[in-house]
Design an enzyme around this catalytic site. Structure first.
Site, mmCIF file in Angstrom:
data_model
loop_
_atom_site.group_PDB
_atom_site.id
_atom_site.type_symbol
_atom_site.label_atom_id
_atom_site.label_comp_id
_atom_site.label_asym_id
_atom_site.label_seq_id
_atom_site.Cartn_x
_atom_site.Cartn_y
_atom_site.Cartn_z
ATOM 1 N N ALA A 1 0.845 -1.201 0.000
ATOM 2 C CA ALA A 1 0.000 0.000 0.000
ATOM 3 C C ALA A 1 0.873 1.241 0.000
ATOM 4 C CB ALA A 1 -0.922 -0.002 1.222
ATOM 5 N N ASP A 2 0.265 2.343 -0.417
ATOM 6 C CA ASP A 2 0.937 3.632 -0.333
ATOM 7 C C ASP A 2 -0.097 4.718 -0.091
ATOM 8 O OD1 ASP A 2 3.501 5.128 -0.565
ATOM 9 O OD2 ASP A 2 2.298 6.218 -2.039
ATOM 10 N N THR A 3 0.246 5.655 0.773
ATOM 11 C CA THR A 3 -0.630 6.779 1.103
ATOM 12 C C THR A 3 0.067 8.078 0.733
ATOM 13 O OG1 THR A 3 -1.633 5.541 2.916
ATOM 14 C CG2 THR A 3 -1.893 7.938 2.966
#
Length: 192
Positions: free
Chosen positions: A72-74
């Site tokens: 994931a990446d935010t």
């Protein structure tokens, strides 16, 4: 809670691991992918989030091709500008000043690579509005150090939560992992 030995979390984020536990998932292993997270010229925030999440998963998948890899990446952005993961007080100050009194967008992408050469990706956009911050509030937050390594220098599950006027979208996504989308993807392969 169930431990899934054939699931690897490709992340160094303690928040993502904690969020996974909220939906009853404990990955068999956590591997921190070392990738270059530089924003490409004219790259839009959503595209950046998707690219980085995929790169994290790909990096770990090369090492463990027979496992499920969750990455994931935010990304926090103002307009088209991707705000950095603040590493210095100066960066943190610039980010907090930018989002003070404004709406900003948070994009989180979650990806699952399967051992069957399938890739599932979901991107979630959430709009967060911060109150206008006084210099005293900004300085106090900077002194707390809670911004370190956080996208946009903001960690709403810490004391910065008191600055949030509204969230339109997924709270868990802002923290680092959209739980509904993550559950939807994982439940196709695991009994959760």
């Amino acid at each position: 809670m169930l431990k899934f030995d054939n699931l690897i979390l490709a992340s160094s984020s303690e928040q993502r691991l904690s969020l996974l536990e909220q939906i009853g998932v404990i990955p068999g292993q956590v591997v921190s992918p070392d990738i270059d997270e530089v924003v490409l010229k004219k790259e839009l925030p959503k595209v950046y989030s998707i690219r980085i999440a995929k790169e994290k998963g790909t990096k770990v998948r090369v090492l463990y091709p027979d496992k499920f890899i969750l990455s994931a990446d935010t990304v926090v952005c103002c307009g088209r500008r991707v705000l950095p993961k603040a590493e210095t007080e100066e960066q943190a100050l610039e980010c907090i000043r930018l989002i003070s009194g404004r709406r900003h967008r948070v994009y989180t992408t979650v990806c699952l690579y399967t051992p069957y050469n399938k890739l599932h990706c979901r991107n979630v956009m959430t709009i967060v509005k911060f109150k206008h911050l006084s210099m005293q509030e900004i300085n106090s937050y900077i002194m707390s150090g809670q911004w370190k390594g956080k996208s946009g220098a903001c960690s709403i599950q810490t004391s910065a939560g008191k600055f949030v006027l509204s969230i339109n979208g997924s709270y868990s996504s802002v923290i680092g992992l959209p739980l509904y989308e993550t559950y939807s993807i994982l439940s196709q392969y695991f009994s959760i």
